[in-house]
Design a protein around this motif. Structure first.
Motif, PDB file in Angstrom:
ATOM      1  N   ILE A  24      39.190  15.072  27.305  1.00 57.02           N
ATOM      2  CA  ILE A  24      38.743  16.079  28.265  1.00 57.02           C
ATOM      3  C   ILE A  24      38.004  15.419  29.417  1.00 57.02           C
ATOM      4  O   ILE A  24      38.185  15.779  30.589  1.00 57.02           O
ATOM      5  CB  ILE A  24      37.818  17.093  27.575  1.00 57.02           C
ATOM      6  N   LEU A  25      37.171  14.449  29.104  1.00 55.73           N
ATOM      7  CA  LEU A  25      36.380  13.754  30.124  1.00 55.73           C
ATOM      8  C   LEU A  25      37.284  13.071  31.139  1.00 55.73           C
ATOM      9  O   LEU A  25      37.080  13.195  32.355  1.00 55.73           O
ATOM     10  CB  LEU A  25      35.471  12.732  29.437  1.00 55.73           C
ATOM     11  N   ALA A 238      38.015  23.993  33.252  1.00 55.95           N
ATOM     12  CA  ALA A 238      36.747  24.689  33.016  1.00 55.95           C
ATOM     13  C   ALA A 238      35.577  23.712  33.011  1.00 55.95           C
ATOM     14  O   ALA A 238      34.488  24.021  33.519  1.00 55.95           O
ATOM     15  CB  ALA A 238      36.813  25.443  31.690  1.00 55.95           C
ATOM     16  N   ILE A 239      35.801  22.516  32.466  1.00 61.32           N
ATOM     17  CA  ILE A 239      34.759  21.495  32.434  1.00 61.32           C
ATOM     18  C   ILE A 239      34.369  21.082  33.858  1.00 61.32           C
ATOM     19  O   ILE A 239      33.209  20.773  34.145  1.00 61.32           O
ATOM     20  CB  ILE A 239      35.240  20.274  31.626  1.00 61.32           C
ATOM     21  N   LEU A 240      35.345  21.090  34.764  1.00 67.22           N
ATOM     22  CA  LEU A 240      35.056  20.783  36.166  1.00 67.22           C
ATOM     23  C   LEU A 240      33.994  21.710  36.727  1.00 67.22           C
ATOM     24  O   LEU A 240      33.055  21.284  37.399  1.00 67.22           O
ATOM     25  CB  LEU A 240      36.333  20.925  36.989  1.00 67.22           C
ATOM     26  N   VAL A 252      28.354  15.551  30.395  1.00 70.29           N
ATOM     27  CA  VAL A 252      27.583  16.477  29.560  1.00 70.29           C
ATOM     28  C   VAL A 252      28.458  17.645  29.107  1.00 70.29           C
ATOM     29  O   VAL A 252      28.466  18.024  27.932  1.00 70.29           O
ATOM     30  CB  VAL A 252      26.351  16.999  30.337  1.00 70.29           C
ATOM     31  N   ALA A 253      29.215  18.212  30.039  1.00 71.51           N
ATOM     32  CA  ALA A 253      30.069  19.351  29.711  1.00 71.51           C
ATOM     33  C   ALA A 253      31.142  18.961  28.693  1.00 71.51           C
ATOM     34  O   ALA A 253      31.459  19.731  27.784  1.00 71.51           O
ATOM     35  CB  ALA A 253      30.711  19.901  30.976  1.00 71.51           C
ATOM     36  N   LEU A 286      33.659  28.932  23.121  1.00 74.33           N
ATOM     37  CA  LEU A 286      32.396  28.414  23.653  1.00 74.33           C
ATOM     38  C   LEU A 286      32.543  28.008  25.111  1.00 74.33           C
ATOM     39  O   LEU A 286      31.671  28.298  25.943  1.00 74.33           O
ATOM     40  CB  LEU A 286      31.940  27.208  22.823  1.00 74.33           C
ATOM     41  N   THR A 287      33.657  27.377  25.437  1.00 70.50           N
ATOM     42  CA  THR A 287      33.901  26.976  26.823  1.00 70.50           C
ATOM     43  C   THR A 287      33.955  28.179  27.744  1.00 70.50           C
ATOM     44  O   THR A 287      33.392  28.175  28.851  1.00 70.50           O
ATOM     45  CB  THR A 287      35.210  26.177  26.922  1.00 70.50           C
ATOM     46  N   LEU A 288      34.621  29.254  27.317  1.00 69.11           N
ATOM     47  CA  LEU A 288      34.723  30.460  28.134  1.00 69.11           C
ATOM     48  C   LEU A 288      33.362  31.115  28.338  1.00 69.11           C
ATOM     49  O   LEU A 288      33.039  31.575  29.430  1.00 69.11           O
ATOM     50  CB  LEU A 288      35.688  31.452  27.481  1.00 69.11           C
TER      51      LEU A 288
END
Length: 314
Positions: A24-25, A238-240, A252-253, A286-288
């Motif tokens: 993901i990172l 979403a992490i962006l 961190v995300a 959790l991401t949402l």
């Protein structure tokens, strides 16, 4: 307290959280380059899957992990270039192009994998990257599992975070990318090459996303499966937002998502009574939830997702 911190289960959870966050990172880092330049890269999922497949196939044929990594980066960058042709030159809708790329890569990788390995045959495997040996450092409570229990690809990904921060936040290259993403017409009047900058940004985005996909097949598992990325490219989008399009914020995300995924994997082995499907969806839910609280503060470039004007840019 010290007994809890040195517990093998807790140490394994910390190590897995870091390891599961890496794909993901890397994909999110790639997305930062594209989005800061004004290109909405919905095709991160396809770029990851292409890199995952290419890295596995080349490693399987050559038995050289370094060649697999190079192949994953080249193929990922190639998919990024494809996105650039449609989104930048042809001025197509960037969301539609990204989704089309994801569908194309999903079908192409599944077809090519079955073409290379006949149906029903034994699942092909490669020898993945092994964790580096840091000796007693790996046994340090908390810090040991987090910092000293990973392979070279993980440390390379963390190094790329620093490199991305220097390039995007501490160099004229980053200023150029940001200017192109904010106002391409004004950037052109300043003598900047908007089209070239956007092309470079989406290719770099594809390279990093392909590297993230390669991590799944060449580090985490040693095999390739259909749709192996399992939506991680969309999670990276979403992490962006959660990381405010900043390399360190994305770290961190990504760790939050990695911890959630590590938690659900361990919860499946415990008699919790929670349905398996509910545990699997935990990281995504959790991401949402977190995304809902940060979406209004995303700080997106003003021209993000918008096609370039037909005139006034170069």
């Amino acid at each position: 307290m010290m007994d809890f911190l040195s517990d093998p289960v807790f140490a394994g959870f910390l190590s897995a959280s870091v390891r599961l966050s890496i794909p993901i990172l890397l994909a999110a880092l790639g997305g930062v380059f594209a989005e800061r330049a004004g290109v909405l890269n919905v095709g991160l999922e396809g770029m990851m899957l292409a890199g995952c497949f290419a890295g596995f196939m080349i490693t399987f044929q050559s038995d050289l992990l370094i060649l697999g990594l190079l192949a994953a980066m080249v193929v990922g960058g190639g998919v990024g270039l494809l996105l650039g042709v449609f989104a930048i030159t042809l001025r197509a809708n960037q969301v539609v192009v990204g989704i089309a790329i994801n569908l194309l890569v999903a079908g192409a990788t599944a077809f090519l994998f079955r073409l290379a390995f006949r149906a029903g045959a034994e699942t092909p495997r490669i020898t993945p990257f092994e964790a580096l040996d840091f000796g007693s450092l790996a046994t340090i409570p908390v810090l040991g599992p987090i910092l000293f229990n990973h392979d070279i690809l993980t440390y390379g990904a963390l190094g790329l975070v620093v490199v991305s921060w220097v390039v995007l936040c501490r160099s004229t290259i980053g200023l150029t990318v940001s200017a192109v993403g904010e106002n391409p017409v004004a950037a052109t009047t300043l003598g900047l090459y908007v089209v070239r900058t956007r092309y470079v940004a989406v290719v770099v985005s594809g390279v990093l996303a392909g590297l993230g996909g390669a991590f799944l097949s060449m580090s985490a598992t040693g095999l390739f499966l259909d749709n192996m990325t399992a939506g991680r490219g969309y999670i990276a989008l979403a992490i962006l937002i959660l990381g405010r399009r900043h390399p360190f914020g994305i770290v961190v995300a990504s760790l939050v998502f990695g911890a959630a995924e590590a938690l659900q994997l361990r919860a499946q082995l415990m008699p919790t009574g929670v349905p398996l499907q509910a545990l699997i969806v935990l990281p995504y839910a959790l991401t949402l939830v977190v995304l809902a609280g940060f979406a209004a503060k995303s700080g997106a470039p003003k021209s993000l997702g918008q096609p370039l004007p037909k005139s006034g840019v170069r």
